[in-house]
Design a protein around this motif. Structure first.
Motif, PDB file in Angstrom:
ATOM      1  N   HIS A  17       0.705  -1.837   0.156  1.00  0.00           N
ATOM      2  CA  HIS A  17       0.344  -0.184  -0.332  1.00  0.00           C
ATOM      3  C   HIS A  17       0.989   0.939  -0.106  1.00  0.00           C
ATOM      4  O   HIS A  17       0.148   2.318   0.383  1.00  0.00           O
ATOM      5  CB  HIS A  17      -0.674  -0.164   1.189  1.00  0.00           C
ATOM      6  N   VAL A  18       1.927   1.313   0.848  1.00  0.00           N
ATOM      7  CA  VAL A  18       2.824   2.566   1.030  1.00  0.00           C
ATOM      8  C   VAL A  18       2.774   3.302  -0.716  1.00  0.00           C
ATOM      9  O   VAL A  18       2.919   4.097  -0.531  1.00  0.00           O
ATOM     10  CB  VAL A  18       4.363   2.123   1.095  1.00  0.00           C
ATOM     11  N   GLY A  19       2.432   2.416  -1.801  1.00  0.00           N
ATOM     12  CA  GLY A  19       2.920   3.503  -2.817  1.00  0.00           C
ATOM     13  C   GLY A  19       1.528   4.140  -3.025  1.00  0.00           C
ATOM     14  O   GLY A  19       2.169   5.707  -3.914  1.00  0.00           O
ATOM     15  N   GLU A  20       0.240   4.019  -3.305  1.00  0.00           N
ATOM     16  CA  GLU A  20      -1.207   4.640  -3.453  1.00  0.00           C
ATOM     17  C   GLU A  20      -0.299   5.299  -1.572  1.00  0.00           C
ATOM     18  O   GLU A  20      -1.238   6.598  -1.984  1.00  0.00           O
ATOM     19  CB  GLU A  20      -1.526   3.782  -2.994  1.00  0.00           C
ATOM     20  N   LEU A  21      -0.330   5.690  -1.064  1.00  0.00           N
ATOM     21  CA  LEU A  21      -0.462   6.307   0.055  1.00  0.00           C
ATOM     22  C   LEU A  21       0.565   7.695  -0.003  1.00  0.00           C
ATOM     23  O   LEU A  21       0.136   8.326   0.448  1.00  0.00           O
ATOM     24  CB  LEU A  21      -0.527   5.555   1.637  1.00  0.00           C
ATOM     25  N   ASP A  22       1.770   6.652  -0.112  1.00  0.00           N
ATOM     26  CA  ASP A  22       2.694   8.453  -1.365  1.00  0.00           C
ATOM     27  C   ASP A  22       2.897   8.459   0.416  1.00  0.00           C
ATOM     28  O   ASP A  22       3.601   9.784   0.499  1.00  0.00           O
ATOM     29  CB  ASP A  22       2.421   9.070  -2.109  1.00  0.00           C
ATOM     30  N   THR A  23       3.381   7.967   1.211  1.00  0.00           N
ATOM     31  CA  THR A  23       4.008   8.228   2.227  1.00  0.00           C
ATOM     32  C   THR A  23       4.486   7.231   3.219  1.00  0.00           C
ATOM     33  O   THR A  23       4.835   6.117   3.136  1.00  0.00           O
ATOM     34  CB  THR A  23       2.895   9.637   3.618  1.00  0.00           C
ATOM     35  N   ASP A  24       5.491   7.655   4.236  1.00  0.00           N
ATOM     36  CA  ASP A  24       6.247   6.768   5.398  1.00  0.00           C
ATOM     37  C   ASP A  24       5.431   6.520   6.114  1.00  0.00           C
ATOM     38  O   ASP A  24       3.933   6.684   6.294  1.00  0.00           O
ATOM     39  CB  ASP A  24       7.449   7.223   6.251  1.00  0.00           C
ATOM     40  N   ILE A  25       5.198   5.059   6.292  1.00  0.00           N
ATOM     41  CA  ILE A  25       3.852   4.308   7.512  1.00  0.00           C
ATOM     42  C   ILE A  25       5.365   3.415   8.647  1.00  0.00           C
ATOM     43  O   ILE A  25       6.570   3.018   7.996  1.00  0.00           O
ATOM     44  CB  ILE A  25       3.937   2.823   6.849  1.00  0.00           C
ATOM     45  N   VAL A  26       4.845   4.212   9.411  1.00  0.00           N
ATOM     46  CA  VAL A  26       5.691   3.031  11.168  1.00  0.00           C
ATOM     47  C   VAL A  26       4.254   2.445  11.826  1.00  0.00           C
ATOM     48  O   VAL A  26       3.108   2.739  11.918  1.00  0.00           O
ATOM     49  CB  VAL A  26       5.620   4.560  11.525  1.00  0.00           C
ATOM     50  N   LEU A  27       4.715   1.424  11.774  1.00  0.00           N
ATOM     51  CA  LEU A  27       4.029  -0.335  11.984  1.00  0.00           C
ATOM     52  C   LEU A  27       4.277  -0.160  13.650  1.00  0.00           C
ATOM     53  O   LEU A  27       5.676   0.060  14.624  1.00  0.00           O
ATOM     54  CB  LEU A  27       4.490  -1.318  12.005  1.00  0.00           C
ATOM     55  N   VAL A  28       3.478   0.121  14.148  1.00  0.00           N
ATOM     56  CA  VAL A  28       3.809   0.355  15.745  1.00  0.00           C
ATOM     57  C   VAL A  28       2.760  -0.919  16.917  1.00  0.00           C
ATOM     58  O   VAL A  28       1.889  -1.410  16.607  1.00  0.00           O
ATOM     59  CB  VAL A  28       2.575   1.281  16.337  1.00  0.00           C
ATOM     60  N   ARG A  29       3.425  -1.620  17.637  1.00  0.00           N
ATOM     61  CA  ARG A  29       3.077  -2.892  18.035  1.00  0.00           C
ATOM     62  C   ARG A  29       3.674  -2.898  18.983  1.00  0.00           C
ATOM     63  O   ARG A  29       4.102  -2.404  19.986  1.00  0.00           O
ATOM     64  CB  ARG A  29       4.440  -4.181  17.441  1.00  0.00           C
TER      65      ARG A  29
END
Lengths: 505, 406
Positions: A17-29
């Protein structure tokens, strides 16, 4: 779906999905292992909204029990108020896709400490952390012997007992009546209420172990004479809350140590850490900018648990800053078969470092810069090379408050101390110490005891030293203050021993 | 008086060649008698019957047929040397060239040791044999009565770090420049004695510089600076250099040691011309790397088969499972080719345990100090050979590339 699989799944979904979101993603566990995602800002416009929605849906449904409900799956940085999130660089990078990074931030219990950022700045004074996977490997005793050794070289050593669950160093170095009023646990409790100033000057006492030495050993025990009921305080020690609201435990500890350093001006600080994988020891290992002595005995448990720890660090973005501060110390090396014991330990230790923290050395070595952080099995200066502390019958009943059998300490600790001097004490400091020896000899004063001349470092300091216990102690306890600072000062002024009232602070 | 009983250069009058030896053994000569004949032929006058025989087979026969006169002769010679207060020494060197297969080799070495044992009662007649460790390691060479007596006199010709440095001082103190001699005299307070020979002068290394490791360290660090990097954490040159040239038994060869330092000196001159010491630590690293190639060549000279075994391992990463190595040999058909190598022109020996297949070869490489068996069974190769043969080492962190940060 299980704990490990969840992360892999989440990573894959983020990559998709990161391409469509066009922003960095931080997964929080979170604590339970459930994963959601942190995005920089709320979506703007239809296209962005759609992209976020489909990402949230995929994540929520894809993760099952390890996911959040769809509406809670995404959090936005701009919405986080008062919630303390780690800096960007503290999260490990899971993937890079379409020019954006996907990172993981693990929120363990108090747990971000295992991720804490190693301090990059060189520290003054030098800090050393003593860490071990389990107790009874001679960790605290080694800290004490080292402190004494450094005091003999004229150093001012501060030793802090942070093994709060099983305090030892403090009581070993300070008999009951010499303990300061308060200990480390008291500070954490008072500090959370903004009340630390009340006790800040009453947490350190000077040990008599260094009485006949040119240097000084200052001790900050985990509890003091007025600590009272220990357990309720211990339970409140790990609060992630400082006087001004939420604050990572690491930062709090950092403040405590800095406070001691500022008021006592030690040359060297020894931090005796709690045993095993606990967040407090993680903070010590990583975030204090300390050289860390990792104690090891040759056992499966040792390498298994260190394996967990190192495997975790391997993912750490700052692995390159932390790995050259780690040193393996072989504790309790048995009397018999020393060589084969150490060989085995060296091999396991090498494996641990090699598989996690050392650089890979590619086969086409011609092009590789010689600076690679990689070491062969037998290399004197390598972090994995165990510095041995030998088991010694006499040390089993070692009582630091009684006099120390120098020969025994030499047999057991000679190799370790020699390494320490070579690795951490500038050559000129050592040489300075030795020249005193030789000069004396050459002057022909053979009748003088061959010990370095005490340096009155304390007396020369301009600022008053707050290490004298306060008046209350003198009233209730024995009238003598054991602080070397006082002694030196008193001798200089020809006055009585402790005169805190006159000196003030 | 020193004579040669076997050596690298052919000398048919002094000792039998490899081919002659193999003929003699095939004809049933006792190897002990062959070497005894060599020894005796060096002690007798030109007109002695032993010398007058036209070939070695006849000489051995004569020695075998005339034990008593020979006993008498040896006794007389020994007494004569004793009376003069001097000794007679016979050297056996380059014995790896005395046979091209291990069966013959083992019989020859065994015979030589027996012959040496026979000479033990004589006070002034001495036998000195230079043997490689793989030549005496075999049980088959030392299974005669009293073999232990002769093996007890074995001296290990290894080069501990202290002696490598002694060798270095020997070279440096004898250089044209006065610098080091002056430094040793005035700053270390030691005498550097001058030995005048007919044509030249030799400067002798002060005894303390050969023995006292602390002093050696101080002097070497005067040349290199105290650390192997910007700070102390990367180790100390004095121990770093021999360590990084050592095989798994901790042995470094003097040739590679000197070569490493020579290379380092040249590298410092060309890359760090303004450095305040003759050797920069980065140059030392380069020097050691270059020396590891020299070590590989050295090994190649003594054990030509090592190269054949190591070449297929190029590009591998250690430590690794032994299976991975034996698989590489299989792919390359290395072992079979070694077995079928024609009795090679230089007459070098194949690996001692070639007959036992890959695991036998592994043992041979371990004995040579190239392979190390880790306690979990995997194979490690020390840096000096790993770099020289183009292998990598495992690691958890990808090295920083030149373009990348970090």
């Amino acid at each position: 779906m299980d704990f490990n699989k969840a992360l892999e799944t989440a990573r894959q979904i983020a990559v998709d999905h990161v391409g469509e979101l066009d922003t960095d993603i931080v997964l929080v566990r979170d604590l339970f292992g459930r994963i959601r995602a942190l995005l920089d800002h709320l979506p703007k416009g239809k296209k962005e909204k759609d992209a976020t929605k489909s990402f949230a849906k995929a994540l929520s449904s894809g993760l099952g029990n390890y996911g959040y409900p769809q509406r809670d799956t995404l959090i936005y940085r701009s919405n986080l108020e008062g919630l303390c999130l780690p800096e960007e660089y503290q999260a490990s990078v899971l993937a890079t896709q379409d020019g954006h990074e996907i990172r993981l931030h693990d929120r363990l219990l108090t747990g971000s400490e295992w991720h804490a950022e190693p301090m990059r700045e060189p520290q003054r004074p030098k800090r050393f952390t003593f860490f071990s996977i389990k107790g009874g490997v001679g960790r605290s005793t080694t800290a004490i012997i080292l402190a004494r050794h450094l005091a003999r070289l004229g150093k001012r050593v501060l030793i802090v007992d942070l093994d709060l669950e099983s305090p030892g160093v403090g009581s070993s170095l300070l008999p009951e009546e010499q303990l300061p009023e308060y200990g480390v646990v008291d500070w954490f409790v008072e500090d959370a209420l903004g009340n630390a100033a009340a006790i800040r000057d009453q947490m350190v006492a000077s040990s008599r172990l260094a009485d006949d030495l040119p240097g000084e050993i200052l001790v900050a025990p985990s509890y003091g004479r007025r600590t009272g009921d220990y357990l309720p305080k211990l339970g409140r020690c790990y609060l992630e809350r400082g006087p001004n609201g939420p604050e990572q435990w690491t930062h709090r500890l950092q403040r405590l140590i800095e406070l001691h350093e500022a008021s006592h001006q030690p040359d060297i600080v020894l931090l005796d850490s709690r045993t095993g994988l606990h967040d407090s020891s993680a903070a010590l290992v990583l975030a204090m900018g300390a050289q860390t002595l990792l104690f090891a005995v040759e056992s499966r448990q040792t390498w298994k648990v260190y394996g967990f720890l190192f495997g975790h660090w391997r993912q750490h973005p700052s692995v390159r800053d932390l790995r050259d501060k780690l040193w393996i110390v072989a504790g309790m090396v048995p009397e018999t078969d020393r060589e084969s014991y150490l060989d085995k330990l060296t091999e396991h230790s090498w494996n641990l470092f090699m598989e996690n923290l050392y650089d890979e050395a590619p086969p086409d070595t011609e092009d590789v810069p010689t600076e690679g952080f990689t070491f062969d099995l037998k290399e004197e200066a390598a972090p994995h090379t165990p510095r041995p502390v030998f088991w010694h019958r006499g040390l089993q009943t070692f009582d630091p408050s009684s006099s120390l059998d120098v020969q025994m300490a030499d047999a057991a600790y000679g190799a370790f101390l020699t390494w320490f001097d070579q690795a951490f004490l500038p050559e000129d400091e050592l040489r300075g110490h030795r020249t005193i020896h030789s000069r004396r000899r050459s002057e022909g004063r053979f009748s003088m005891p061959c010990r370095p001349i005490p340096r009155c470092t304390v007396a020369l300091r301009s600022r008053a030293s707050p290490i004298c216990p306060p008046r209350t102690q003198r009233r209730s306890g024995p009238t003598r203050c054991w602080s070397k600072a006082c002694e030196v000062r008193a001798r200089a002024s020809g006055g009585r021993h402790c005169s805190r009232r006159i000196i003030g602070s | 008086m020193v004579v040669v009983g076997f050596g690298e250069t052919p000398c048919p009058q002094s000792y039998p060649s490899r081919d002659t030896l193999s003929r003699l053994i095939a004809d049933g000569c006792d190897p002990r008698l062959i070497w005894r004949t060599v020894i005796v032929s060096k002690l007798v006058d030109d007109d002695h019957p032993v010398r007058l025989q036209s070939h070695w087979a006849a000489r051995v026969r004569w020695v075998q047929a005339n034990p008593e006169p020979l006993d008498q002769l040896l006794f007389e010679r020994d007494s004569a040397f004793d009376a003069r207060g001097s000794s007679w020494i016979i050297l056996f060197d380059a014995l790896d060239r005395s046979a091209s297969n291990w069966t013959t080799m083992n019989r020859l070495i065994r015979g030589l040791l027996e012959a040496a044992l026979d000479m033990r009662p004589y006070r002034r007649l001495r036998v000195k044999c230079f043997l490689r460790s793989d030549q005496v390691a075999e049980g088959s060479v030392a299974d005669f009565p009293d073999a232990s007596k002769i093996l007890a006199t074995k001296v290990d010709l290894s080069w501990p770090a202290r002696e490598l440095y002694g060798l270095l001082w020997q070279y440096l103190l004898n250089s044209d420049a006065e610098t080091l001699r002056e430094h040793v005299r005035s700053n270390l307070g030691l005498n550097v004695d001058e030995l005048r020979l007919q044509t030249s002068t030799v400067w002798r290394v002060p005894d303390r510089l050969n023995r006292d490791e602390k002093l050696q360290r101080t002097l070497f660090h005067t040349i290199t600076g105290p650390f192997m990097g910007r700070d102390r954490r990367r180790g100390f040159p004095y121990t770093w250099v021999p360590n990084h040239l050592a095989d798994t038994h901790g042995r470094a060869s003097p040739r590679s040691f000197l070569a490493a330092l020579r290379e380092a000196a040249e590298h410092t001159q060309s890359h760090y011309p303004n450095h305040d010491r003759p050797l920069h630590y980065e140059s030392i690293k380069c020097g050691v790397k270059a020396a590891s190639r020299i070590r590989v060549t050295e090994l190649q000279e003594d054990y030509p088969w090592v190269h054949a075994l190591m070449k297929p391992l190029k590009g591998k990463v250690v430590p690794c499972l032994f299976d991975e190595i034996s698989e590489a040999w299989k792919q390359d058909d290395t072992l079979r080719r070694l077995e079928h190598q024609p009795d090679d022109q230089e007459g070098r020996l194949p690996p001692a345990h070639l007959g036992e297949g890959a695991t036998g070869i592994r043992e041979d490489l371990e004995r040579l100090g190239i392979f190390l068996r880790l306690s979990d069974g995997r194979v490690n190769i020390p840096d000096v050979f790993r770099v020289g043969y183009g292998l990598g080492r495992r690691g958890g962190v990808k090295p920083v590339s030149v373009s990348g940060g970090g």
